[in-house]
Design a protein around this motif. Structure first.
Motif, PDB file in Angstrom:
ATOM      1  N   ALA A 297       0.852  -1.193   0.000  1.00  0.00           N
ATOM      2  CA  ALA A 297       0.000   0.000   0.000  1.00  0.00           C
ATOM      3  C   ALA A 297       0.886   1.240   0.000  1.00  0.00           C
ATOM      4  CB  ALA A 297      -0.925   0.011   1.215  1.00  0.00           C
ATOM      5  N   GLU A 298       0.307   2.341  -0.433  1.00  0.00           N
ATOM      6  CA  GLU A 298       0.980   3.636  -0.358  1.00  0.00           C
ATOM      7  C   GLU A 298       0.214   4.532   0.597  1.00  0.00           C
ATOM      8  OE1 GLU A 298       1.579   5.392  -4.182  1.00  0.00           O
ATOM      9  OE2 GLU A 298       3.283   4.071  -4.651  1.00  0.00           O
TER      10      GLU A 298
ATOM     11  N   ARG B 190       9.110   8.376  -1.005  1.00  0.00           N
ATOM     12  CA  ARG B 190       9.502   9.257  -2.107  1.00  0.00           C
ATOM     13  C   ARG B 190       8.847  10.617  -1.900  1.00  0.00           C
ATOM     14  NH1 ARG B 190       5.259   6.344  -4.617  1.00  0.00           N
ATOM     15  NH2 ARG B 190       3.696   7.702  -5.595  1.00  0.00           N
ATOM     16  N   LEU B 191       9.512  11.652  -2.360  1.00  0.00           N
ATOM     17  CA  LEU B 191       8.931  12.985  -2.286  1.00  0.00           C
ATOM     18  C   LEU B 191       7.686  13.049  -3.162  1.00  0.00           C
ATOM     19  CD1 LEU B 191      12.115  15.262  -2.569  1.00  0.00           C
ATOM     20  CD2 LEU B 191      10.854  14.680  -0.496  1.00  0.00           C
TER      21      LEU B 191
ATOM     22  N   TRP C 131      13.817   2.352   3.338  1.00  0.00           N
ATOM     23  CA  TRP C 131      13.566   2.390   4.768  1.00  0.00           C
ATOM     24  C   TRP C 131      14.819   2.065   5.583  1.00  0.00           C
ATOM     25  CZ3 TRP C 131      11.217   4.465   8.438  1.00  0.00           C
ATOM     26  CH2 TRP C 131      11.118   3.876   9.704  1.00  0.00           C
ATOM     27  N   ALA C 132      15.651   1.178   5.071  1.00  0.00           N
ATOM     28  CA  ALA C 132      16.873   0.826   5.798  1.00  0.00           C
ATOM     29  C   ALA C 132      17.742   2.056   6.034  1.00  0.00           C
ATOM     30  CB  ALA C 132      17.653  -0.237   5.028  1.00  0.00           C
TER      31      ALA C 132
ATOM     32  N   GLY D 283       4.585  15.880   2.293  1.00  0.00           N
ATOM     33  CA  GLY D 283       5.947  15.893   1.783  1.00  0.00           C
ATOM     34  C   GLY D 283       6.376  14.613   1.102  1.00  0.00           C
ATOM     35  N   ILE D 284       5.922  13.462   1.597  1.00  0.00           N
ATOM     36  CA  ILE D 284       6.368  12.202   1.047  1.00  0.00           C
ATOM     37  C   ILE D 284       5.208  11.221   0.912  1.00  0.00           C
ATOM     38  CG2 ILE D 284       8.728  12.403   1.939  1.00  0.00           C
ATOM     39  CD1 ILE D 284       7.971  10.500   4.182  1.00  0.00           C
ATOM     40  N   VAL D 285       5.401  10.222   0.071  1.00  0.00           N
ATOM     41  CA  VAL D 285       4.518   9.067  -0.041  1.00  0.00           C
ATOM     42  C   VAL D 285       5.284   7.880   0.521  1.00  0.00           C
ATOM     43  CG1 VAL D 285       3.277   7.533  -1.604  1.00  0.00           C
ATOM     44  CG2 VAL D 285       3.356   9.991  -2.065  1.00  0.00           C
ATOM     45  N   VAL D 286       4.633   7.096   1.359  1.00  0.00           N
ATOM     46  CA  VAL D 286       5.288   5.983   2.035  1.00  0.00           C
ATOM     47  C   VAL D 286       4.756   4.662   1.484  1.00  0.00           C
ATOM     48  CG1 VAL D 286       5.814   4.919   4.261  1.00  0.00           C
ATOM     49  CG2 VAL D 286       5.420   7.395   4.129  1.00  0.00           C
ATOM     50  N   LYS D 287       5.649   3.823   0.962  1.00  0.00           N
ATOM     51  CA  LYS D 287       5.251   2.500   0.491  1.00  0.00           C
ATOM     52  C   LYS D 287       5.447   1.504   1.622  1.00  0.00           C
ATOM     53  CE  LYS D 287       5.936  -1.013  -3.059  1.00  0.00           C
ATOM     54  NZ  LYS D 287       6.650  -1.405  -4.298  1.00  0.00           N
TER      55      LYS D 287
END
Length: 458
Positions: free
Chosen positions: A47-48, A123-124, A80-81, A103-107
């Motif tokens: 998911a994002e 990612r931005l 993420w690491a 600010g960002i999208v999180v996968k």
């Protein structure tokens, strides 16, 4: 191998257990590939997460330090690491705070209970990616918004044609960030193309009426006498901002170096009684990049579309394929997204456009620049992430490798969707990041399928 066209991407909002406040979750998948269980229920593995309702603007979260903001802005995407290694126990808190402010999208990956299992990468967002460079310059003390505005106001002094623009700029508060004022004719969203357009226009309007047509480099040199006046300064956004402000195409007021564009297919260029027929010319016809647009008449009424090919040898191989040149205008523009090629494509205005470039960061960038500057939707032919990964890869220096990674990282965020997966692979592959595969190594596989791939374009 399957058809190489990248399908349209769907973002479907989904409910997940324990979703952090202020965020929405989306399943992201290609059209026709909805991840469902046997009962037909949506069951994605990934998911994002992004700001609830969507946030368009630059408003970093309260409590975020300058160093933290600079770190997030300095790269378009991060695994993420790396985030966890850099920020330790604050990693999760900072990541979700950046997502809430837009600010960002999180996968993330999801477990069997539909909870967040792991964070994969961030990612931005498109807006933050667009302003990142300028914001970094401000945060690092390399630019003072008040001084930037003051200098630009001085440049615009006493030019009636730009009085409205100067008035809008003067109304901005001294403490305001360096962003274009609302209502600017440049339609620029960032300071760099906005300032560039106003400085070029200021020099243009001060020129004597009837003066010779200047070159683009000349305009840049006068607009920024303290900077390098190379053609590299004419980025896509800057070019469009200047055209919006002057109300005309750049090629109508500035001159660009002319060169030969090679074409084959249903195109004729007539000057008086003399004509060039690119369908019958052997092995191809040569058109002057600007002269063909400025002189005579171009007829492409029999063309189904335009097919741009980066390398000369591949261009010649495609021209030799039976039937392609009967319906498609095949173009070789010396392998670059030059102004002459852009203008010619604008004039041709094909209903369909395809492109085959090298499988590397520069190949993706050429395609995206052409798409941005022409307004055409460029469909990739012979360009996908799997073929890039298989190689063979061209030998490059460490400096070239790092440069390619940086370009690909930016394109993975900013490029049109059909190009992002290839850009992501080039930027992030654990072993091959930055590598390049030339399109000539794909001749045996792609050339026999070019006709079918082009026929599939809608």
């Amino acid at each position: 191998m399957e058809d190489e066209f990248t399908p349209e991407i769907v973002r479907e909002r989904i409910p997940i257990v324990g979703l952090p406040d202020g965020l929405d979750a989306f399943a992201v998948y290609p059209v026709g590939r909805r991840p469902e269980d046997r009962s037909g229920r949506l069951r994605p593995r990934n998911a994002e997460l992004s700001a609830a309702g969507g946030v368009e603007g630059f408003a970093p979260p309260e409590g975020l330090s300058k160093d933290e903001l600079v770190w997030f802005l300095s790269r378009p995407s991060r695994l993420w690491a790396g985030i966890r290694s850099r920020w330790q126990e604050r990693a999760v808190e900072l990541t979700f705070a950046m997502a809430r402010c837009g600010g960002i999208v999180v996968k993330v990956t999801l477990d069997a209970s539909y909870r967040i299992d792991t964070i994969v990468r961030v990612r931005l967002t498109p807006y933050w990616a667009e302003v990142a460079r300028e914001k970094l310059s401000e945060l690092k003390g390399k630019s003072d918004p008040a001084l930037l505005r003051s200098g630009l106001l001085s440049v615009l002094e006493g030019i009636p044609e730009l009085a409205g623009e100067r008035g809008l700029l003067a109304e901005q508060a001294p403490s305001a960030p360096s962003l274009p004022p609302s209502g600017s004719r440049t339609r620029a969203a960032r300071w760099s193309p906005y300032e560039f357009a106003l400085r070029v226009a200021a020099w243009w309007y001060r020129r004597p009426e009837g003066a010779r047509t200047p070159t683009a480099d000349e305009a840049a040199a006068w607009a920024f006498p303290d900077r390098d006046a190379s053609k590299e300064t004419w980025t896509g956004p800057r070019r469009l901002a200047v055209e919006n402000l002057l109300g005309t195409r750049l090629t109508e007021v500035l001159s660009f170096p002319d060169y030969e564009i090679r074409v084959r297919g249903p195109l004729t260029w007539r000057i008086g009684s003399v004509a060039v027929d690119a369908r019958t010319a052997r092995p191809w016809a040569g058109l002057p990049s600007h002269g063909a647009r400025l002189m005579g008449e171009i007829d492409v009424s029999g063309a189904r579309g335009v097919f741009v090919v980066e390398n000369q040898t591949t261009f010649q191989e495609v021209c030799a394929l039976p039937g392609i040149a009967d319906e498609w205008i095949i173009i070789w523009g010396k392998g670059y997204a030059t102004h002459g090629l852009v203008e010619l494509l604008r004039v041709l205005a094909p209903a369909r456009a395809a492109i085959w470039n090298d499988l590397d960061a520069d190949g993706v960038r050429i395609a995206t620049v052409l798409q941005e500057q022409t307004g055409l939707s460029m469909t990739p032919i012979g360009m996908n992430a799997d073929d890039w990964e298989q190689g063979p890869h061209r030998a490059v220096t460490l400096k070239e490798l790092n440069r390619a990674k940086e370009i690909a990282e930016e394109l993975a965020v900013s490029a049109p969707e059909p190009w992002r997966e290839l850009a992501r692979q080039i930027a992030q592959h654990p072993e091959l990041a930055g590598e390049s595969r030339e399109q000539q190594t794909l001749h045996d596989d792609v050339l026999p399928r070019v006709s079918a791939l082009l026929a599939a374009l809608r």
